[in-house]
Design an enzyme around this catalytic site. Structure first.
Site, mmCIF file in Angstrom:
data_model
loop_
_atom_site.group_PDB
_atom_site.id
_atom_site.type_symbol
_atom_site.label_atom_id
_atom_site.label_comp_id
_atom_site.label_asym_id
_atom_site.label_seq_id
_atom_site.Cartn_x
_atom_site.Cartn_y
_atom_site.Cartn_z
ATOM 1 N N LYS A 1 52.661 81.840 52.963
ATOM 2 C CA LYS A 1 54.205 82.066 53.257
ATOM 3 C C LYS A 1 54.481 82.887 54.219
ATOM 4 C CE LYS A 1 58.693 82.126 50.538
ATOM 5 N NZ LYS A 1 59.175 82.250 49.344
ATOM 6 N N SER B 1 62.387 78.744 48.056
ATOM 7 C CA SER B 1 62.227 79.037 49.493
ATOM 8 C C SER B 1 61.052 78.809 49.799
ATOM 9 C CB SER B 1 62.516 80.395 49.813
ATOM 10 O OG SER B 1 61.859 81.184 48.980
ATOM 11 N N SER C 1 61.401 80.437 43.855
ATOM 12 C CA SER C 1 60.995 79.946 45.063
ATOM 13 C C SER C 1 59.437 79.459 44.987
ATOM 14 C CB SER C 1 61.051 80.978 46.022
ATOM 15 O OG SER C 1 62.469 80.959 46.373
HETATM 16 N N1 GLN Z 1 66.693 80.039 45.067
HETATM 17 C C1 GLN Z 1 66.878 81.400 44.807
HETATM 18 C C2 GLN Z 1 67.623 82.345 45.715
HETATM 19 O O1 GLN Z 1 68.243 81.485 46.658
HETATM 20 C C3 GLN Z 1 65.636 81.914 44.497
HETATM 21 C C4 GLN Z 1 64.821 82.306 45.858
HETATM 22 C C5 GLN Z 1 63.684 83.069 45.622
HETATM 23 O O2 GLN Z 1 62.976 83.018 44.378
HETATM 24 N N2 GLN Z 1 63.141 83.669 46.550
HETATM 25 O O3 GLN Z 1 67.738 83.253 45.758
#
Ligand code: GLN
Length: 474
Positions: free
Chosen positions: A72, A147, A171
């Protein structure tokens, strides 16, 4: 079947028996990438085939034989830019490897490329990338989740054998669910965060995203362990997470939280019922549970994570890091800071910085951040009491399968709600995995298993038992 469609552990067996050569795996991978990447767009940067091949040959005697992995793009790599999918960092070239990357290289993996994400890992669909959205390999009209959407899509499309993601509130797990792969968020402190660009430091963890549970255990083996560069990483006795795979789970007590399933309907509900049936067949006892503070998890998570993000992202000021505007409206340093930040950050990142700055500001701190911290403690206690009577907890990873591109972008609350089942374990620092749990509306629908802290071995053993049972049945 192309070699890149096989899980890592099978490839390692074939390599061990000298039935294949790593070169063939790499060639098949690039063939698939050439066919699919134009549509999927999982990668922000990709290693050139020839260079990767040379590196792969050089590492062929190491345990992982030079096989490539995708990373990532918020995890630092010295040979690739690390952009966090932000305009602000589009040319940022770290001068060091994150500890996880270093450990993977030592084990003998090469880096295939850096995958797309929501800017600074803030989002649930990969649509907040400043560069381009990634598409779901199961249906290109849909998002891959976020994400870590690029990592999930790459693995699902066989454009990568496996990948690393990061998980702050879901994410790794939510995109794994949307793309029909396996994704594990380890216990907070099990894996070093050094070199991971910080979003919310009390929640962030790096974890594996793979085709199956055995690969997940294999990768976890390679990245865990105390790191003197990360004071929150913990010293734990070395474990081999593949060791318990294949052992029975008869007699395990499996908790199903009523708050997580109360509002499910249609095929999602039927899916959960079928998982419960499978776990019964595996000889476990199903226990109905209550995690009463679940309803506060989303507001608590968005307050805690945005507060930490507002502090962490203060370093991006156009001076120490990131692009600086050259034509600020006046000569003051303030104008340079604020105009650089205004141009550099995308709308979702700004929204989080504003929420977080407000929640931390004098006079409001106790009412917002302080209160969120207290509710976080209650959510943690819910799990502590649950794990006195169960071994693992079962739920869907997300309430729905992948949604359509554009469907939720203008409604942040609808977007945040896709994290409802993943954020509680994050707030409590617990390990949680998403594994393929069949289909809902024709799309992959992940099953989440949560375990008590540092019980990754038990978590993986349960996930493996489920995976094998489902395979036998289909
Ligand atoms: N979807 C969650 C957010 O927008 C989790 C994001 C993540 O785990 N980096 O914060």
């Amino acid at each position: 079947m192309r070699l890149n469609a096989k899980p890592l552990h099978e490839l390692l067996d074939l390599l061990e028996r000298k039935e294949i050569h790593p070169r063939e795996v790499v060639a098949d991978l690039y063939r698939t990438i050439a066919e699919r990447e134009k549509q999927i767009r999982a990668y922000i940067s990709l290693a050139p085939h020839e260079e990767l091949l040379q590196e792969c040959e050089r590492l062929s005697e190491k345990p992982l034989r030079g096989l490539p992995i995708a990373i990532k793009d918020n995890i630092s790599t010295r040979d690739f830019k690390t952009t966090c999918a932000s305009r602000f960092l589009k040319d940022f070239q770290p001068i060091f490897d994150a500890t996880v990357v270093q450990r993977l290289r030592e084990a003998g993996t090469t880096i295939l490329g850096k995958t797309n994400l929501d800017e600074f890992a803030m989002g649930s669909s990969a649509e907040n990338s400043a560069f381009f959205p990634t598409r779901n390999p199961h249906d290109p009209e849909r998002v891959p989740g976020g994400s870590s959407g690029g990592s999930a899509a790459a693995v699902a499309a066989h454009e990568a054998l496996c990948a690393l993601g990061s998980d702050t509130g879901g994410s790794i797990r939510q995109p794994a669910s949307f793309c029909g792969i396996v994704g594990l968020k380890p216990t907070y402190g099990l894996v070093s965060r050094y070199g991971l660009v910080a979003f919310a430091s009390s929640l962030d963890q790096i974890g594996p995203m793979t085709q199956d549970v055995r690969d997940c255990a294999l990768l976890l083996n390679m990245i865990v362990g105390r790191d003197s560069h990360d004071s929150t990483s913990l010293e734990r006795p070395c474990a081999d997470y593949t060791q318990e795979l294949g052992q029975e789970i008869t007699g395990f007590r499996v908790g199903v939280p009523k708050e997580y399933i109360a509002d499910l309907s249609g095929q999602a509900k039927t899916r959960v019922e079928s998982w419960v049936k499978t776990f019964r067949e595996l000889g476990t006892e199903i226990v109905e549970l209550s995690l009463p503070h679940t309803k506060y998890a989303i507001p608590t998570y968005y307050l805690v994570s945005s507060s930490e993000a507002s502090a962490n992202l203060a370093r991006f000021d156009g001076v120490r890091y990131t692009q600086r505007v050259s034509d600020a409206s006046d000569a003051s340093v303030e104008a340079m800071f604020s105009e650089s930040r205004d141009q550099g950050f995308g709308p979702e990142v700004k929204r989080r910085i504003m929420i977080g700055t407000y929640a931390l500001s004098a006079g409001y701190y106790e009412a917002w951040y302080g209160k969120a911290q207290r509710v976080r403690a209650l959510i943690r206690q819910d799990f502590e009491s649950a794990f006195k009577s169960v071994d693992i907890i079962l739920s869907p990873t997300s309430p729905t399968p992948a949604f359509k591109l554009g469907e939720r972008v203008s409604d942040p609350l609808a977007m945040y709600l896709s994290d409802i089942f993943t954020v509680p374990a994050s707030l409590a620092g617990l390990p949680a995995i998403s594994i393929p749990g069949g289909r809902v509306d024709g799309l992959p629908f992940g099953l989440q298993i949560i375990a008590d802290k540092f019980c990754e071995a038990k978590l993986l053993r349960s996930a493996y038992a489920f995976e094998q049972m489902v395979r036998r049945e289909t």
